[in-house]
Design a protein around this motif. Structure first.
Motif, PDB file in Angstrom:
ATOM      1  N   TYR A  84       0.857  -1.178   0.000  1.00  0.00           N
ATOM      2  CA  TYR A  84       0.000   0.000   0.000  1.00  0.00           C
ATOM      3  C   TYR A  84       0.895   1.229   0.000  1.00  0.00           C
ATOM      4  O   TYR A  84       1.803   1.358   0.834  1.00  0.00           O
ATOM      5  N   ASP A  85       0.617   2.119  -0.930  1.00  0.00           N
ATOM      6  CA  ASP A  85       1.419   3.331  -1.067  1.00  0.00           C
ATOM      7  C   ASP A  85       0.630   4.543  -0.588  1.00  0.00           C
ATOM      8  O   ASP A  85      -0.610   4.538  -0.549  1.00  0.00           O
ATOM      9  N   GLY A  86       1.365   5.592  -0.269  1.00  0.00           N
ATOM     10  CA  GLY A  86       0.716   6.813   0.184  1.00  0.00           C
ATOM     11  C   GLY A  86       1.710   7.937   0.362  1.00  0.00           C
ATOM     12  O   GLY A  86       2.769   7.954  -0.258  1.00  0.00           O
ATOM     13  N   VAL A  87       1.399   8.886   1.262  1.00  0.00           N
ATOM     14  CA  VAL A  87       2.221  10.060   1.467  1.00  0.00           C
ATOM     15  C   VAL A  87       2.179  10.445   2.947  1.00  0.00           C
ATOM     16  O   VAL A  87       1.199  10.158   3.646  1.00  0.00           O
ATOM     17  N   LYS A  88       3.247  11.085   3.409  1.00  0.00           N
ATOM     18  CA  LYS A  88       3.302  11.575   4.791  1.00  0.00           C
ATOM     19  C   LYS A  88       2.974  13.065   4.803  1.00  0.00           C
ATOM     20  O   LYS A  88       3.484  13.838   3.987  1.00  0.00           O
ATOM     21  N   ILE A 139       6.183  16.248  -2.120  1.00  0.00           N
ATOM     22  CA  ILE A 139       6.962  17.212  -1.350  1.00  0.00           C
ATOM     23  C   ILE A 139       6.351  18.605  -1.499  1.00  0.00           C
ATOM     24  O   ILE A 139       5.854  18.969  -2.575  1.00  0.00           O
ATOM     25  N   GLY A 140       6.373  19.358  -0.389  1.00  0.00           N
ATOM     26  CA  GLY A 140       5.972  20.755  -0.457  1.00  0.00           C
ATOM     27  C   GLY A 140       4.826  21.089   0.479  1.00  0.00           C
ATOM     28  O   GLY A 140       4.175  20.202   1.044  1.00  0.00           O
ATOM     29  N   PRO A 141       4.561  22.379   0.672  1.00  0.00           N
ATOM     30  CA  PRO A 141       3.492  22.814   1.575  1.00  0.00           C
ATOM     31  C   PRO A 141       2.117  22.522   0.991  1.00  0.00           C
ATOM     32  O   PRO A 141       1.931  22.481  -0.235  1.00  0.00           O
ATOM     33  N   VAL A 142       1.156  22.347   1.888  1.00  0.00           N
ATOM     34  CA  VAL A 142      -0.224  22.106   1.473  1.00  0.00           C
ATOM     35  C   VAL A 142      -1.140  22.773   2.494  1.00  0.00           C
ATOM     36  O   VAL A 142      -0.854  22.770   3.696  1.00  0.00           O
ATOM     37  N   ALA A 143      -2.236  23.360   2.010  1.00  0.00           N
ATOM     38  CA  ALA A 143      -3.174  24.045   2.886  1.00  0.00           C
ATOM     39  C   ALA A 143      -4.329  23.126   3.244  1.00  0.00           C
ATOM     40  O   ALA A 143      -4.647  22.166   2.516  1.00  0.00           O
ATOM     41  N   ARG A 144      -4.950  23.421   4.372  1.00  0.00           N
ATOM     42  CA  ARG A 144      -6.101  22.641   4.812  1.00  0.00           C
ATOM     43  C   ARG A 144      -7.210  22.684   3.751  1.00  0.00           C
ATOM     44  O   ARG A 144      -7.582  23.742   3.261  1.00  0.00           O
TER      45      ARG A 144
END
Length: 257
Positions: free
Chosen positions: A194-198, A217-222
């Motif tokens: 199973y793959d995903g992201v942190k 990679i990188g910033p993300v907003a709610r």
């Protein structure tokens, strides 16, 4: 006759003038007085020198020793400084209150000002909805392949994550503002990958599985779209489509969803 003359001369030689005696005594007295005065001067000078040396030495030691004063140890534990305001808690949607009070969600430490007993109570549903088109974060119920609640039984172990119901290929949004910190993967006892992201922030760190991120990679907003859900029906017929949410430290994420 000769004997009488000799005796007169002897007595005259033994006589001493009274003035000479007084002069000699006065001279001796002045000499002793001068010696005593010199001794007093020497003693006084010695005391002054000693006092000056003591003052200099004392001042020098005081100045040299002041920066090196020892601080009394309070123990081996570190004392953490509490924040000066409650903003660290309130910006997360929490409320600062004494931890003896009931918190419907979960308490977070070191987010509130004041006494250590004041902690940040995070209410239920503190994170936004993960799956686009859903009104809430619904935990996967039990199906033919298992249950989605935290600590539910999985083979010979326990499920240390929460499964949230989503639609196949549905958009998955960020539950809080933070930073994408790279890909993650895991393998179940049956050998399925199973793959995903942190996703992490100053407070939270989560791993989101069964999704295909748009970027790693990188910033993300709610509320921002992070990717889409990978279909599970092709491999597990009858399973409820879901994403898997896992805290990085293995704790229960239920209070936040």
């Amino acid at each position: 006759m000769a004997l009488s003359v000799y005796m007169d001369e002897y007595h005259s030689s033994q006589q001493v003038c009274p003035d000479d005696v007084l002069l000699s005594w006065a001279s001796e007295h002045e000499k002793r007085k001068g010696e005593a005065f010199q001794n007093l001067n020497k003693l006084a000078n010695s005391n002054i020198k000693v006092n000056r040396n003591y003052s200099i030495t004392h001042d020098g030691r005081s100045q040299a020793g002041s920066p090196r004063q020892k601080v009394k140890k309070t123990g081996s534990k570190r004392i953490s400084m509490a924040p000066r305001s409650d903003i660290s808690c309130t910006r997360l949607g929490g409320i600062c209150q004494p931890h003896r009070y009931v918190c419907q969600g979960r308490y977070l430490k070191d987010k509130c000002s004041g006494a250590k007993m004041r902690q940040c109570c995070m209410p239920v549903g503190a994170w936004s909805v993960f799956c686009n088109g859903h009104h809430n974060n619904r935990v996967r119920a039990c199906d033919v392949h298992g249950c989605g609640a935290f600590n539910s039984k999985r083979g010979n172990g326990l499920h240390k994550a929460v499964d949230l119901v989503c639609d196949d290929y549905g958009i998955v949004n960020a539950p809080f503002s933070g930073t994408l910190a790279g890909p993650v993967s895991q393998k179940d006892p049956a050998g399925n990958h199973y793959d995903g992201v942190k996703l992490l922030s100053d407070v939270h760190c989560v791993k989101i599985f069964n999704i295909r991120p748009y970027r790693y990679i990188g910033p993300v907003a709610r509320g921002e779209a992070m990717g889409y859900l990978l279909p599970l029906q092709e491999r597990f017929s009858g399973i409820t489509s879901h994403l898997e949410l896992q805290m990085c430290d293995g704790t229960d994420p239920s209070p936040f969803i």
